[in-house]
Design a protein around this motif. Structure first.
Motif, PDB file in Angstrom:
ATOM      1  N   UNK A   1       0.823  -1.210   0.000  1.00  0.00           N
ATOM      2  CA  UNK A   1       0.000   0.000   0.000  1.00  0.00           C
ATOM      3  C   UNK A   1       0.857   1.261   0.000  1.00  0.00           C
ATOM      4  N   UNK A   2       2.007   1.205   0.669  1.00  0.00           N
ATOM      5  CA  UNK A   2       2.891   2.363   0.750  1.00  0.00           C
ATOM      6  C   UNK A   2       3.623   2.652  -0.553  1.00  0.00           C
ATOM      7  N   UNK A   3       3.475   1.768  -1.538  1.00  0.00           N
ATOM      8  CA  UNK A   3       4.098   2.022  -2.830  1.00  0.00           C
ATOM      9  C   UNK A   3       3.462   3.211  -3.544  1.00  0.00           C
ATOM     10  N   UNK A   4       2.250   3.582  -3.131  1.00  0.00           N
ATOM     11  CA  UNK A   4       1.529   4.686  -3.765  1.00  0.00           C
ATOM     12  C   UNK A   4       1.068   5.671  -2.691  1.00  0.00           C
ATOM     13  N   UNK A   5       0.842   6.938  -3.046  1.00  0.00           N
ATOM     14  CA  UNK A   5       0.342   7.911  -2.065  1.00  0.00           C
ATOM     15  C   UNK A   5      -0.936   7.423  -1.409  1.00  0.00           C
ATOM     16  N   UNK A   6      -1.006   7.601  -0.096  1.00  0.00           N
ATOM     17  CA  UNK A   6      -2.153   7.109   0.648  1.00  0.00           C
ATOM     18  C   UNK A   6      -2.291   7.910   1.944  1.00  0.00           C
ATOM     19  N   UNK A   7      -3.450   7.861   2.600  1.00  0.00           N
ATOM     20  CA  UNK A   7      -3.665   8.652   3.815  1.00  0.00           C
ATOM     21  C   UNK A   7      -2.704   8.265   4.939  1.00  0.00           C
ATOM     22  N   UNK A   8      -2.251   9.266   5.670  1.00  0.00           N
ATOM     23  CA  UNK A   8      -1.426   9.068   6.874  1.00  0.00           C
ATOM     24  C   UNK A   8      -0.175   8.246   6.586  1.00  0.00           C
ATOM     25  N   UNK A   9       0.391   8.382   5.385  1.00  0.00           N
ATOM     26  CA  UNK A   9       1.466   7.486   4.978  1.00  0.00           C
ATOM     27  C   UNK A   9       2.755   7.724   5.751  1.00  0.00           C
ATOM     28  N   UNK A  10       3.012   8.931   6.246  1.00  0.00           N
ATOM     29  CA  UNK A  10       4.245   9.181   6.999  1.00  0.00           C
ATOM     30  C   UNK A  10       4.265   8.356   8.277  1.00  0.00           C
ATOM     31  N   UNK A  11       3.164   8.406   9.029  1.00  0.00           N
ATOM     32  CA  UNK A  11       3.095   7.614  10.267  1.00  0.00           C
ATOM     33  C   UNK A  11       3.099   6.121   9.960  1.00  0.00           C
ATOM     34  N   UNK A  12       2.340   5.724   8.948  1.00  0.00           N
ATOM     35  CA  UNK A  12       2.259   4.306   8.612  1.00  0.00           C
ATOM     36  C   UNK A  12       3.612   3.768   8.162  1.00  0.00           C
ATOM     37  N   UNK A  13       4.351   4.583   7.408  1.00  0.00           N
ATOM     38  CA  UNK A  13       5.676   4.131   6.989  1.00  0.00           C
ATOM     39  C   UNK A  13       6.594   3.959   8.190  1.00  0.00           C
ATOM     40  N   UNK A  14       6.535   4.883   9.135  1.00  0.00           N
ATOM     41  CA  UNK A  14       7.391   4.796  10.316  1.00  0.00           C
ATOM     42  C   UNK A  14       7.087   3.538  11.127  1.00  0.00           C
ATOM     43  N   UNK A  15       5.814   3.214  11.267  1.00  0.00           N
ATOM     44  CA  UNK A  15       5.430   2.003  11.995  1.00  0.00           C
ATOM     45  C   UNK A  15       5.917   0.764  11.245  1.00  0.00           C
ATOM     46  N   UNK A  16       5.757   0.768   9.920  1.00  0.00           N
ATOM     47  CA  UNK A  16       6.239  -0.365   9.118  1.00  0.00           C
ATOM     48  C   UNK A  16       7.751  -0.501   9.224  1.00  0.00           C
ATOM     49  N   UNK A  17       8.461   0.631   9.266  1.00  0.00           N
ATOM     50  CA  UNK A  17       9.917   0.603   9.400  1.00  0.00           C
ATOM     51  C   UNK A  17      10.333  -0.049  10.710  1.00  0.00           C
ATOM     52  N   UNK A  18       9.602   0.238  11.773  1.00  0.00           N
ATOM     53  CA  UNK A  18       9.907  -0.398  13.060  1.00  0.00           C
ATOM     54  C   UNK A  18       9.696  -1.908  12.994  1.00  0.00           C
ATOM     55  N   UNK A  19       8.622  -2.311  12.333  1.00  0.00           N
ATOM     56  CA  UNK A  19       8.366  -3.750  12.184  1.00  0.00           C
ATOM     57  C   UNK A  19       9.463  -4.417  11.356  1.00  0.00           C
ATOM     58  N   UNK A  20       9.890  -3.740  10.295  1.00  0.00           N
ATOM     59  CA  UNK A  20      10.978  -4.272   9.484  1.00  0.00           C
ATOM     60  C   UNK A  20      12.247  -4.443  10.315  1.00  0.00           C
ATOM     61  N   UNK A  21      12.576  -3.444  11.126  1.00  0.00           N
ATOM     62  CA  UNK A  21      13.794  -3.518  11.937  1.00  0.00           C
ATOM     63  C   UNK A  21      13.750  -4.723  12.876  1.00  0.00           C
ATOM     64  N   UNK A  22      12.584  -4.997  13.426  1.00  0.00           N
ATOM     65  CA  UNK A  22      12.453  -6.154  14.314  1.00  0.00           C
ATOM     66  C   UNK A  22      12.648  -7.466  13.550  1.00  0.00           C
ATOM     67  N   UNK A  23      12.113  -7.523  12.333  1.00  0.00           N
ATOM     68  CA  UNK A  23      12.303  -8.728  11.513  1.00  0.00           C
ATOM     69  C   UNK A  23      13.766  -8.868  11.104  1.00  0.00           C
TER      70      UNK A  23
END
Length: 363
Positions: free
Chosen positions: A48-70
């Motif tokens: 979903x983050x591949x394209x502009x979407x609502x609240x994407x800055x916060x959502x990307x940051x949360x996804x980045x944290x999940x990636x770091x844990x993986x």
């Protein structure tokens, strides 16, 4: 020992491959390898983050944290398999997950939280490898040809390494020691999207579904009419161009075609675009890595396009499994950073010169 870890999660959004490599005396000896699959919810969010979407800055940051844990979990597996400790490893080289790649606008963005990864694994982290090359006027991709030449080049032989992940790219390892390379176009990205839509599968296992189809008359030519294919190198691409909407627009005149026939034609698109990029360089052999190396239909079509004079085989023939090559390349890039040596090739990316790539996040 001179130990580095390489982590790679690519356009296919399936998971992270990791390797622990000893670069003592300039050689590269893989100590251990691991793979950690992404949970479906994270795959969906990264897509979903591949394209502009609502609240994407916060959502990307949360996804980045999940990636770091993986990523940290993959590092832990690598250490456990090799009986090493975090203090034994000089650095982790991590590519991150590309969500935007717009070098023509002067930026590229790979989602990641390298500061959190350094905190979690207690190892220096080298990340954001593409940005310095883009800042120097380059494409920022592909970055792996320099590693491919160092690890797989052979004097007097012209070899091509074809990485078929979501996007396909080639490394041209010429017998005179010069190196070229660029993104050739879609690898698995369109095939994966099509089989997910019609079968609910993540990918075409061994190309089995494509093998039941036949080429749709006129469709391959329509797909190859995309201007990207005719652009000269250096060039790079990604989901910013090759995505489901791009495909649907070109499928509109072929609405009556069978789904399996479209699947075979998409497989042909990857094979033909790769072969057209490889053929002019007179290679002695083509070695395939990435998920595409496990697609028998794709490998057969690529071999057919190149002809019997060029042998197509996976990088297993070079002693490295296809699913480890990209992670190995990012371990090498981290090693180059550690030695304060450049990691890019201006002949590949178009940058103004060689640059040390990456940003350091100390443990």
């Amino acid at each position: 020992m001179s130990l580095y870890i390489g982590l790679m999660s690519g356009t296919s959004l399936d998971g992270v491959d990791g390797v622990l490599v000893d670069f003592w005396a300039g050689a590269a000896r893989t100590m251990s390898a691991a793979y950690v699959e992404f949970p479906q919810a994270l795959r969906d969010e990264l897509m979903a983050l591949q394209a502009p979407s609502p609240n994407e800055i916060e959502r990307e940051a949360v996804a980045a944290n999940q990636l770091a844990e993986i990523y940290a979990g993959c590092v832990a597996q690598l250490l456990a398999k090799s009986d090493m400790k975090s203090a034994d490893v000089r650095a982790v080289g991590v590519h991150g997950q590309t969500i935007r790649h717009r070098p023509e606008l002067g930026f590229t963005r790979q989602t990641n939280n390298p500061a959190l990864l350094a905190e979690l694994c207690g190892i220096d982290v080298i990340a954001d490898f593409r940005s310095r090359d883009v800042a120097a006027g380059g494409q920022g991709a592909p970055l792996v040809p320099a590693a491919h030449m160092a690890l797989f080049g052979k004097e007097g032989k012209t070899r091509v390494l074809a990485n078929i992940g979501g996007i396909a790219n080639i490394s041209l390892l010429h017998k005179d020691g010069s190196v070229g390379g660029y993104d050739t176009g879609p690898g698995n990205v369109l095939m994966n999207a099509w089989i997910t839509r019609h079968k609910g599968a993540e990918y075409d296992d061994n190309g089995a579904w494509a093998a039941t189809g036949q080429e749709v008359p006129g469709l391959l030519a329509a797909l190859l009419a995309e201007p990207y294919f005719a652009l000269p190198a250096p060039k790079s691409t990604g989901r910013d161009l090759f995505h489901a909407d791009w495909l649907d627009a070109r499928l509109a005149p072929f609405a009556s075609a069978r789904a399996e026939d479209i699947m075979f034609t998409l497989t042909r698109l990857t094979a033909v675009s790769l072969a057209r990029a490889i053929a002019p360089h007179g290679s002695d052999a083509v070695y395939v890595c990435g998920g595409g190396a496990y697609n028998a239909t794709l490998m057969r079509e690529l071999q057919a396009e190149l002809g019997e004079a060029v042998k197509v085989q996976s990088t297993d023939a070079l002693g490295v499994p296809p699913n480890r090559v990209e992670a190995l390349a990012f371990a090498w890039l981290a090693y180059r950073f550690g030695e304060r040596q450049p990691g890019n090739l201006p002949s590949v990316t178009g940058a103004r010169g060689e640059r040390i790539l990456g940003a350091l996040y100390p443990r």
